[in-house]
Design an enzyme around this catalytic site. Structure first.
Site, PDB file in Angstrom:
ATOM      1  N   ASN A 169     -15.214  68.522 -65.297  1.00 55.88           N
ATOM      2  CA  ASN A 169     -14.277  68.840 -64.213  1.00 55.88           C
ATOM      3  C   ASN A 169     -13.764  67.568 -63.554  1.00 55.88           C
ATOM      4  OD1 ASN A 169     -12.878  69.823 -62.055  1.00 55.88           O
ATOM      5  ND2 ASN A 169     -14.659  70.605 -60.955  1.00 55.88           N
ATOM      6  N   HIS A 228     -19.216  73.434 -58.026  1.00 51.32           N
ATOM      7  CA  HIS A 228     -20.533  73.383 -57.366  1.00 51.32           C
ATOM      8  C   HIS A 228     -21.022  74.794 -57.034  1.00 51.32           C
ATOM      9  CE1 HIS A 228     -17.476  73.333 -54.180  1.00 51.32           C
ATOM     10  NE2 HIS A 228     -18.354  73.957 -53.422  1.00 51.32           N
TER      11      HIS A 228
END
Length: 113
Positions: free
Chosen positions: A59, A68
């Site tokens: 990412n 996350h």
DNA sequence: CTATTGACGACAT
DNA sequence: CATGTCGCCAATA
């Protein structure tokens, strides 16, 4: 005006699969989490949980693209390019508590597609 | 084309 | 409950 986020240059260099994963993880709302396995299902390859993790590892625009918010299927934290402490801090800031490597209230914060 | 790698998952120990 | 083993998949060498 924020200049990034619309189409990050590094994004175009990613494979279709990787881009699909990032596109989907983008819909996970603040304060919720999803799993590598759920993402795999969402992109149409239910057995590719591991490959999903690899994709997220690349990412290029975290934490704007909220990778996350992706944890393991059993509620364990999972990995993060910026390091576990960073992942925990980001989640905490959104109201998701992590204790002893586990997402608290996993069942209720888990986001289903 | 084959081999290796890795932010995973299910199951056995 | 913690750790190890094996299977799965897409990317990369």
């Amino acid at each position: 005006m924020s200049k990034v986020l619309k189409h990050h240059p590094a994004l175009a260099r990613l494979s279709a699969f990787e881009q699909a994963v990032l596109a989907v993880v983008r819909r996970v709302p603040r304060g919720r989490v999803t799993t590598y396995q759920e993402l795999a299902r969402a992109v149409g390859t239910p057995q590719a949980a591991r490959a999903v993790g690899n994709a997220l590892h690349k990412n290029p625009c975290a934490p704007a693209v909220p990778c996350h918010r992706v944890v393991k299927s059993d509620g364990a934290l999972g990995g993060y390019g910026g390091g576990s402490p960073k992942k925990i801090a980001l989640l905490s800031r959104e109201g998701v508590q992590v204790r002893v490597g586990r997402v608290q209230q996993f069942g209720s914060v888990l986001f289903e597609f």
